[in-house]
Motif scaffolding. Structure first.
Motif, short mmCIF file in Angstrom:
data_model
loop_
_atom_site.label_atom_id
_atom_site.label_comp_id
_atom_site.label_asym_id
_atom_site.label_seq_id
_atom_site.Cartn_x
_atom_site.Cartn_y
_atom_site.Cartn_z
N PRO A 30 15.24 29.31 9.48
CA PRO A 30 14.41 28.28 9.01
C PRO A 30 14.79 28.15 7.61
O PRO A 30 14.71 29.08 6.65
CB PRO A 30 12.87 28.78 9.10
CG PRO A 30 13.01 30.06 9.67
CD PRO A 30 14.24 30.29 10.18
N ALA A 31 15.14 27.01 7.06
CA ALA A 31 15.29 26.79 5.78
C ALA A 31 13.98 26.87 4.95
O ALA A 31 13.04 26.62 5.12
CB ALA A 31 16.04 25.23 5.66
N SER A 32 14.26 27.15 3.48
CA SER A 32 13.26 27.20 2.51
C SER A 32 13.27 25.89 1.77
O SER A 32 14.06 25.11 1.59
CB SER A 32 13.45 28.38 1.72
OG SER A 32 14.62 28.21 0.86
N ARG A 61 8.97 23.92 8.33
CA ARG A 61 8.09 24.85 7.82
C ARG A 61 7.99 25.05 6.54
O ARG A 61 8.85 24.99 5.99
CB ARG A 61 8.41 26.12 8.65
CG ARG A 61 7.47 27.55 8.12
CD ARG A 61 7.88 28.73 8.95
NE ARG A 61 6.88 29.83 8.70
CZ ARG A 61 6.90 30.78 7.90
NH1 ARG A 61 8.02 30.60 7.10
NH2 ARG A 61 6.06 31.79 7.81
N PHE A 62 7.06 24.77 5.93
CA PHE A 62 6.60 24.76 4.29
C PHE A 62 5.91 26.10 4.18
O PHE A 62 4.55 26.08 4.66
CB PHE A 62 5.81 23.50 3.87
CG PHE A 62 6.67 22.44 3.90
CD1 PHE A 62 7.63 22.12 2.76
CD2 PHE A 62 7.05 21.40 5.15
CE1 PHE A 62 8.47 20.62 2.82
CE2 PHE A 62 7.55 20.40 5.13
CZ PHE A 62 8.49 20.09 3.98
N VAL A 191 0.66 28.23 5.20
CA VAL A 191 1.79 27.62 5.62
C VAL A 191 1.77 26.62 6.47
O VAL A 191 0.77 26.83 7.44
CB VAL A 191 2.58 29.06 6.49
CG1 VAL A 191 3.55 28.83 7.30
CG2 VAL A 191 2.53 30.40 5.66
N LEU A 192 2.47 25.52 6.34
CA LEU A 192 2.38 24.27 7.23
C LEU A 192 3.74 24.32 8.07
O LEU A 192 4.76 24.42 7.80
CB LEU A 192 2.39 22.94 6.25
CG LEU A 192 2.31 21.68 6.99
CD1 LEU A 192 1.67 20.79 6.09
CD2 LEU A 192 3.70 21.12 7.22
N THR A 193 3.49 24.02 9.54
CA THR A 193 4.51 23.78 10.41
C THR A 193 4.36 22.63 11.08
O THR A 193 3.02 22.40 11.34
CB THR A 193 4.64 25.02 11.20
OG1 THR A 193 3.32 25.42 12.07
CG2 THR A 193 4.96 26.37 10.58
#
Length: 527
Positions: A30-32, A61-62, A191-193
């Motif tokens: 997952p990228a940041s 994902r944030f 955390v937002l997915t």
């Protein structure tokens, strides 16, 4: 187009999970996300993040989001041909999110403390060297006096620096104790997915709002009495307690409130009607049955229950009420850490047209005050603290507020260039007519204003004249010299003399009033 986000904690739909399991391409790590923009409002902040997704990515994902973000403000802005699914928003402890450990406030303050301690030790070495100098090290002869003066000056400067370092160390210790107390608490992040469907990949942007940030306007007005030039510097004080890392962020300030506001309300019609005539009641009609009231007056509510509470935000919007919105985009990137000291920013400076004069109100004070009279300049001027400087010296604090008045006065302290003298008031009372049907009184007020300088000074002298509020009270006023026509700034009964006093000139201002009222009347304000 922005995508509305119903926030939920339900598991992902089964079809999306099956599609993810049948994907032929291996998923990368997952990228940041990156912090794209922060816009500070008076009562909150709008935060924009961006995430670059690889082709055929199935989930975005944030992480490291503010634990106090406003959930119903979330917006996703996907790239073209990118689909997004249902959002999951979870609150997780920092221990489970290693990507969020980007350097704590405690470690930063501890590093500053170590640097300060090294500076103190180096300074102590220098002072010890100066204290242990003896006559053997000093050059004899005529240069001895210069050397001693140099040593005295250096010792004095080093002792001042030592005191400054001590004060800085004490302040730093207080900040460090507060930061350790805050960091001792359990830190958490949102955390937002969200599942995504994209063949080509692209950028997914997230916009949300937090109410734990804001900015306050500050102003510094500087008056040069030699030239009459008035310049105003716009400043801002920004701070945040979102819990997020804003160590390098493009920052923008906006005077918009940053949250939806209520509408204008309901305008009720103006209805005119004639009440129907009441039917005559029988003379001996039976009394109506009594109605039991629960110890309440007619029309009063019998029971009121209030629930909930209202917490006042540290970034209140009232200071911006009624002003026009303006954005200030700051150059480069800014450092604004959560819970740290407020950031002081300069938003530019401009020269404002103003009329400068000295105002005298002898009925209130035997002193003159230097006034800058100005109309509202163009642009947005939110209400805020105003610091007033005259010839480089701070002379007072005020509030900058441009409301409905045509003119606004900024007071730049007492004006000792003028001497004000209030002469004794002359009173005379009498009865008029053979039967004394009316009472009369004559009042005379006089003031002297002296210009002590060798240059002219514009002066405004204000006088509160009597005002009749009854037709039987008559007032005859005579002024010397003649004041400006009409009332001063439409203030009832206030008259103004406006003159420019020549160098060393002394000018007398007089007002004579003849008051008359019925002999048996008790007139308020009659002296």
């Amino acid at each position: 187009m922005p995508v509305a986000l119903p926030v939920t904690c339900r598991p992902l739909p089964l079809l999306i999970l099956l599609a993810a399991g049948q994907a032929s391409l291996a998923q990368a790590a997952p990228a940041s996300d990156t912090l794209r923009q922060v816009t500070l409002h008076p009562q909150g902040a709008t935060i924009e993040r961006a995430l670059t997704l690889a082709p055929h990515a199935r989930e975005a994902r944030f992480s490291c989001l503010s634990p106090d973000l406003v959930a119903d403000s979330l917006q996703l802005l996907p790239a073209a041909d990118m689909g997004v699914g249902e959002v999951r928003l979870e609150l997780k402890p920092a221990e489970l999110l290693p990507e969020c450990d980007r350097g704590s406030r405690v470690r930063e303050l501890e590093q500053q403390s170590r640097q300060l301690q090294a500076e103190k030790e180096a300074l102590e070495v220098s002072l010890n060297f100066l204290r242990h100098l003896t006559g053997k090290e000093l050059p004899p002869g005529p240069r001895l006096q210069d050397t001693l003066e140099t040593l005295r000056r250096q010792t004095f400067e080093q002792l001042q620096r030592q005191q400054s370092l001590k004060e800085r160390a004490e302040a730093l210790d207080r900040q460090l104790a507060q930061a350790r107390e805050q960091e001792g608490e359990q830190r958490q992040y949102q955390v937002l997915t969200v599942p995504v469907d994209t063949a080509a990949g692209g950028e997914l942007r997230l916009v949300y709002r937090s109410e734990q940030a804001g900015w306050t306007p500050l102003y510094r007005a500087r008056l040069d009495t030699a030239t009459g030039k008035l310049s105003v510097e716009r400043r801002a004080e920004a701070s945040q307690k979102t819990g997020e890392d804003w160590s390098s962020v493009p920052l923008r300030l906006s005077t918009e409130l940053g949250r939806p506001q209520g509408g204008p309300g309901f305008l009720a019609p103006w209805l005119l009607d004639i009440r129907p005539k009441e039917e005559p009641r029988p003379r001996y009609a039976a009394a109506p049955a009594p109605v039991m009231m629960a110890d309440s007056k007619p029309g009063a509510l019998e029971h009121v229950q209030v629930t909930g509470s209202r917490v006042r935000s540290p970034f209140t919007p009232e200071v911006f009420a009624g002003e026009f919105a303006t954005d200030y985009t700051l150059p480069g990137r800014q450092r604004l850490l959560s819970g740290a000291q407020a950031l002081q920013l300069s938003l530019g400076q401009e020269v404002i047209e103003a009329g400068v004069y000295s105002r005298v109100q002898p009925q209130v004070d035997n002193a003159a005050f230097l006034i800058a009279e100005l109309s509202r300049p163009a642009g947005s001027w939110p209400r805020g603290k105003l610091q007033l400087y005259r010839d480089g010296l701070l002379v007072g604090d005020s509030q900058l507020l441009f409301s409905g008045e045509q003119k606004v006065d900024w007071v730049f302290g007492r004006d000792d260039r003028l001497r004000v003298r209030r002469l004794p008031e002359r009173l005379d009372g009498a009865q008029s007519g053979l039967i004394s049907q009316r009472q009369e009184r004559q009042v005379e007020r006089s003031y002297e204003v002296e210009n002590r300088l060798d240059k002219p000074i514009p002066v405004v002298v204000l006088e509160a004249s009597p005002v009749s509020q009854h037709a039987d009270i008559r007032i005859d006023a005579t002024f010397t010299p003649e004041p400006q026509p009409g009332e001063w700034r439409e203030q009832r009964g206030i008259r103004a003399w406006r003159q420019t006093l020549a160098p060393k000139q002394t000018q007398r201002f007089s007002a004579r009033y003849k008051l008359s009222a019925p002999a048996d009347a008790q007139v308020t304000g009659w002296r």
